[in-house]
Design a protein around this motif. Structure first.
Motif, PDB file in Angstrom:
ATOM      1  N   GLU A 179       0.822  -1.222   0.000  1.00 42.07           N
ATOM      2  CA  GLU A 179       0.000   0.000   0.000  1.00 42.07           C
ATOM      3  C   GLU A 179       0.849   1.261   0.000  1.00 42.07           C
ATOM      4  O   GLU A 179       0.360   2.348  -0.281  1.00 42.07           O
ATOM      5  N   GLY A 180       2.095   1.125   0.353  1.00 40.67           N
ATOM      6  CA  GLY A 180       2.954   2.304   0.385  1.00 40.67           C
ATOM      7  C   GLY A 180       4.085   2.089   1.368  1.00 40.67           C
ATOM      8  O   GLY A 180       4.135   1.084   2.068  1.00 40.67           O
ATOM      9  N   ASN A 181       5.006   3.008   1.389  1.00 43.67           N
ATOM     10  CA  ASN A 181       6.067   2.922   2.376  1.00 43.67           C
ATOM     11  C   ASN A 181       6.502   4.320   2.785  1.00 43.67           C
ATOM     12  O   ASN A 181       6.239   5.299   2.099  1.00 43.67           O
ATOM     13  N   GLU A 182       7.124   4.399   3.919  1.00 47.65           N
ATOM     14  CA  GLU A 182       7.584   5.684   4.416  1.00 47.65           C
ATOM     15  C   GLU A 182       8.935   5.469   5.064  1.00 47.65           C
ATOM     16  O   GLU A 182       9.178   4.454   5.699  1.00 47.65           O
ATOM     17  N   SER A 183       9.816   6.437   4.877  1.00 45.48           N
ATOM     18  CA  SER A 183      11.145   6.233   5.429  1.00 45.48           C
ATOM     19  C   SER A 183      11.650   7.459   6.164  1.00 45.48           C
ATOM     20  O   SER A 183      11.115   8.557   6.027  1.00 45.48           O
ATOM     21  N   ALA A 184      12.672   7.248   6.949  1.00 44.01           N
ATOM     22  CA  ALA A 184      13.303   8.326   7.695  1.00 44.01           C
ATOM     23  C   ALA A 184      14.807   8.170   7.604  1.00 44.01           C
ATOM     24  O   ALA A 184      15.310   7.051   7.504  1.00 44.01           O
ATOM     25  N   VAL A 185      15.501   9.293   7.600  1.00 43.63           N
ATOM     26  CA  VAL A 185      16.959   9.283   7.512  1.00 43.63           C
ATOM     27  C   VAL A 185      17.541   9.976   8.733  1.00 43.63           C
ATOM     28  O   VAL A 185      17.078  11.052   9.115  1.00 43.63           O
TER      29      VAL A 185
ATOM     30  N   GLY B  70      30.614  25.791  28.615  1.00 45.77           N
ATOM     31  CA  GLY B  70      30.295  26.663  29.737  1.00 45.77           C
ATOM     32  C   GLY B  70      29.143  26.155  30.570  1.00 45.77           C
ATOM     33  O   GLY B  70      28.881  26.688  31.644  1.00 45.77           O
ATOM     34  N   VAL B  71      28.442  25.154  30.072  1.00 47.19           N
ATOM     35  CA  VAL B  71      27.277  24.652  30.788  1.00 47.19           C
ATOM     36  C   VAL B  71      27.492  23.227  31.270  1.00 47.19           C
ATOM     37  O   VAL B  71      27.546  22.963  32.476  1.00 47.19           O
ATOM     38  N   GLY B  72      27.620  22.301  30.319  1.00 48.66           N
ATOM     39  CA  GLY B  72      27.791  20.908  30.718  1.00 48.66           C
ATOM     40  C   GLY B  72      27.229  19.966  29.679  1.00 48.66           C
ATOM     41  O   GLY B  72      26.846  20.374  28.585  1.00 48.66           O
ATOM     42  N   THR B  73      27.198  18.699  30.034  1.00 46.17           N
ATOM     43  CA  THR B  73      26.705  17.673  29.131  1.00 46.17           C
ATOM     44  C   THR B  73      25.387  17.133  29.661  1.00 46.17           C
ATOM     45  O   THR B  73      25.293  16.735  30.813  1.00 46.17           O
ATOM     46  N   THR B  74      24.374  17.125  28.808  1.00 45.25           N
ATOM     47  CA  THR B  74      23.063  16.664  29.247  1.00 45.25           C
ATOM     48  C   THR B  74      22.581  15.514  28.371  1.00 45.25           C
ATOM     49  O   THR B  74      23.047  15.329  27.250  1.00 45.25           O
ATOM     50  N   VAL B  75      21.650  14.765  28.909  1.00 46.88           N
ATOM     51  CA  VAL B  75      21.052  13.664  28.151  1.00 46.88           C
ATOM     52  C   VAL B  75      20.034  14.248  27.179  1.00 46.88           C
ATOM     53  O   VAL B  75      19.130  14.973  27.576  1.00 46.88           O
ATOM     54  N   ALA B  76      20.207  13.941  25.901  1.00 51.52           N
ATOM     55  CA  ALA B  76      19.353  14.534  24.868  1.00 51.52           C
ATOM     56  C   ALA B  76      18.031  13.787  24.744  1.00 51.52           C
ATOM     57  O   ALA B  76      17.969  12.590  24.985  1.00 51.52           O
ATOM     58  N   PRO B  77      16.976  14.504  24.402  1.00 57.21           N
ATOM     59  CA  PRO B  77      15.689  13.849  24.121  1.00 57.21           C
ATOM     60  C   PRO B  77      15.795  13.115  22.793  1.00 57.21           C
ATOM     61  O   PRO B  77      16.710  13.361  22.019  1.00 57.21           O
ATOM     62  N   PRO B  78      14.860  12.194  22.520  1.00 59.93           N
ATOM     63  CA  PRO B  78      14.875  11.497  21.221  1.00 59.93           C
ATOM     64  C   PRO B  78      14.826  12.502  20.089  1.00 59.93           C
ATOM     65  O   PRO B  78      14.302  13.604  20.250  1.00 59.93           O
ATOM     66  N   ARG B  79      15.380  12.125  18.963  1.00 64.06           N
ATOM     67  CA  ARG B  79      15.413  13.043  17.829  1.00 64.06           C
ATOM     68  C   ARG B  79      14.011  13.422  17.373  1.00 64.06           C
ATOM     69  O   ARG B  79      13.090  12.620  17.451  1.00 64.06           O
ATOM     70  N   MET B  80      13.903  14.627  16.868  1.00 65.43           N
ATOM     71  CA  MET B  80      12.621  15.097  16.342  1.00 65.43           C
ATOM     72  C   MET B  80      12.426  14.553  14.929  1.00 65.43           C
ATOM     73  O   MET B  80      13.354  14.556  14.123  1.00 65.43           O
ATOM     74  N   GLY B  81      11.228  14.108  14.638  1.00 70.43           N
ATOM     75  CA  GLY B  81      10.913  13.730  13.265  1.00 70.43           C
ATOM     76  C   GLY B  81      10.575  14.987  12.482  1.00 70.43           C
ATOM     77  O   GLY B  81       9.681  15.736  12.856  1.00 70.43           O
ATOM     78  N   THR B 131      14.807  29.976   7.707  1.00 74.79           N
ATOM     79  CA  THR B 131      15.117  29.188   8.893  1.00 74.79           C
ATOM     80  C   THR B 131      13.900  28.347   9.247  1.00 74.79           C
ATOM     81  O   THR B 131      12.774  28.780   9.067  1.00 74.79           O
ATOM     82  N   ARG B 132      14.153  27.176   9.749  1.00 77.38           N
ATOM     83  CA  ARG B 132      13.051  26.300  10.135  1.00 77.38           C
ATOM     84  C   ARG B 132      13.114  26.014  11.625  1.00 77.38           C
ATOM     85  O   ARG B 132      14.148  25.600  12.138  1.00 77.38           O
ATOM     86  N   MET B 133      12.013  26.234  12.287  1.00 76.50           N
ATOM     87  CA  MET B 133      11.955  26.007  13.727  1.00 76.50           C
ATOM     88  C   MET B 133      11.010  24.847  14.029  1.00 76.50           C
ATOM     89  O   MET B 133       9.999  24.665  13.358  1.00 76.50           O
ATOM     90  N   THR B 134      11.367  24.062  15.021  1.00 73.03           N
ATOM     91  CA  THR B 134      10.485  23.006  15.490  1.00 73.03           C
ATOM     92  C   THR B 134      10.590  22.939  17.001  1.00 73.03           C
ATOM     93  O   THR B 134      11.683  22.869  17.551  1.00 73.03           O
ATOM     94  N   HIS B 135       9.423  22.986  17.656  1.00 78.37           N
ATOM     95  CA  HIS B 135       9.406  22.954  19.115  1.00 78.37           C
ATOM     96  C   HIS B 135      10.292  24.040  19.696  1.00 78.37           C
ATOM     97  O   HIS B 135      11.015  23.810  20.664  1.00 78.37           O
ATOM     98  N   GLY B 136      10.260  25.186  19.059  1.00 76.39           N
ATOM     99  CA  GLY B 136      11.002  26.325  19.592  1.00 76.39           C
ATOM    100  C   GLY B 136      12.495  26.283  19.350  1.00 76.39           C
ATOM    101  O   GLY B 136      13.221  27.162  19.781  1.00 76.39           O
ATOM    102  N   GLN B 137      12.965  25.239  18.644  1.00 77.99           N
ATOM    103  CA  GLN B 137      14.399  25.156  18.390  1.00 77.99           C
ATOM    104  C   GLN B 137      14.674  25.266  16.898  1.00 77.99           C
ATOM    105  O   GLN B 137      13.912  24.741  16.090  1.00 77.99           O
ATOM    106  N   ARG B 233      15.599  13.777  12.723  1.00 84.58           N
ATOM    107  CA  ARG B 233      15.420  12.585  11.912  1.00 84.58           C
ATOM    108  C   ARG B 233      14.537  13.016  10.753  1.00 84.58           C
ATOM    109  O   ARG B 233      13.407  13.446  10.955  1.00 84.58           O
ATOM    110  N   LEU B 234      15.055  12.962   9.540  1.00 88.38           N
ATOM    111  CA  LEU B 234      14.310  13.449   8.383  1.00 88.38           C
ATOM    112  C   LEU B 234      13.346  12.382   7.900  1.00 88.38           C
ATOM    113  O   LEU B 234      13.732  11.245   7.664  1.00 88.38           O
TER     114      LEU B 234
END
Lengths: 253, 253
Positions: A179-185, B70-81, B131-137, B233-234
């Motif tokens: 039916e289709g596919n979707e991908s992410a990079v 100047g700040v530190g190392t933090t645990v990153a949230p999952p990548r944004m689609g 420029t493209r913004m997502t979730h304020g970033q 994540r594209l």
DNA sequence: TAGTGGTCTAGACCACTGA
DNA sequence: CAGTGGTCTAGACCACTAG
């Protein structure tokens, strides 16, 4: 390539070095030519070897250089355009698509895969391993997850052995209507097995392409393919012959 | 996170360290939490700081960590689609697509761009910066090249100033019938201006998406967009609208 | 100003390649 | 075997952030 001294601006040395080397590569070197070794280059630019290496790493990341331990550093050819999104409506393994099945196992899927497949927790999945070659070089390694419920007719007797069994699973999959596919990079680093398959060291940068194949209103198969980031340009759409590496710098006033 | 000693196998220390840290991140840390500083971590694992940093670089490349000077190392949230291939048949600037025009200049195109556009050598092109913004970033910075011949009706009087002029050019572009577009993804490193726009240091890894917009049998516009590789994540395909809402408000109040 | 990550150095040794 | 890139060390100083 000159013996230019680096100016003392507020720009990191390795970054300036990257620029200088980039220009030198474009004007004074040809594809495949080998550069002087790292110790000589570092001395020539008056920096520590670690700093010189930082610049080379950048250039390798950008696909301009290729380094091989025990051999040397060579000027890389332009990246290969690798079609990823053309077969929008074709199952993997259809036609001649440069992929080569390696083997196939049947086992419970890792948690992350099971979630994406929306299968029962404990349902076994076929895991097909494939390799993609382009111009005689390995460019991608893939793990293809196919829940048993997607290929119900397949019996264990069909082909119990590695590559043959993999092909049998793919053949069986084509009975479903796609039916289709979707991908992410996304960017990742090669794990041990992928690295070996791709002829790179562990940790090498790769482009991870995750593709979901949809059939019968659900995800019938999931592909996780890792492409060599240094040599590949992934193309989506009809043609992939655009040759733009980096946007030039120009600001308005 | 233990004080485990590293075993002496033939695996590089930094790679083993990466594995140990990955497991620690998954089991003992939450998104947004800050790690001990590099000097402490290095001492804890009994390695030099440079080696520890090599492991952290890997993890940052994989989007698991975020480091800020100047700040530190933090645990990153999952990548944004981030949807890239959804508007298969829409001009840039159509509808609400999270892009924001910044400015616009009119000048002769760089050689590489001119070649891709197949224009006359000296034909001026409009260069729109967005420029493209997502979730304020900020997630992407783009240079959009539009040959003057694609927007012939545009007069200099329309909007002589930055962002307003950019919007005028995009509006004018929509008068053409879009026949399709094709894109390519490759790994690159952020140049000075992009890096600033993306709130990263120069050299940061980015995913470069090159898109050709086809109209009237030729390339009517060319987009070169650089996405932050650490946070993005594209997604290509229909259901690229998967909104990953891992609310970033994890900090204690 | 104190503390963080970013850059840089000058060594050393190891793993691998090819003659 | 000699020569290459890959790993690792133990320092030093710089650029930046926040209290």
């Amino acid at each position: 390539m000159g013996t230019t001294q680096l100016e003392s601006v507020s720009e990191p040395k390795y970054w300036h070095l990257r620029t200088v080397l980039t220009e030198a590569l474009e004007s004074e070197f040809t594809v495949g030519e080998i550069l002087p070794n790292e110790r000589d280059l570092a001395a020539r630019f008056g920096v520590a070897r670690a700093t010189l290496r930082q610049a080379l790493e950048q250039l390798e990341l950008e696909g301009r250089l290729q380094r091989r331990r025990g051999v040397g550093t060579t000027v890389a050819p332009p990246r290969m355009g690798v079609a990823v999104g053309t077969e929008q409506h074709a199952w993997p393994g259809t036609g001649e698509d440069a992929w080569q099945a390696v083997d196939c196992t049947l086992a419970e899927a890792p948690a992350a895969v099971a979630e994406a497949l929306e299968t029962e927790r404990a349902e076994p999945v076929h895991t097909v391993r494939r390799t993609r070659m382009t111009h005689g070089q390995p460019v991608a390694a893939e793990l293809l997850y196919i829940p048993q419920s997607s290929v119900p007719e397949l019996t264990a007797i069909d082909a119990p052995h590695g590559a043959a069994r993999a092909r049998a699973v793919l053949r069986e999959l084509q009975r479903l209507e796609l039916e289709g596919n979707e991908s992410a990079v996304e960017l990742g680093s090669a794990h041990a097995d992928d690295a070996k398959e791709l002829d790179r060291l562990p940790g090498a940068p790769v482009l991870v392409v995750t593709t979901r194949f949809l059939a019968a209103g659900r995800t019938a198969a999931l592909s996780v393919a890792t492409y060599r980031a240094d040599t590949c340009r992934l193309t989506f759409g009809d043609s992939g012959n655009v040759e733009i590496h980096q946007a030039p710098e120009q600001r308005a006033s």
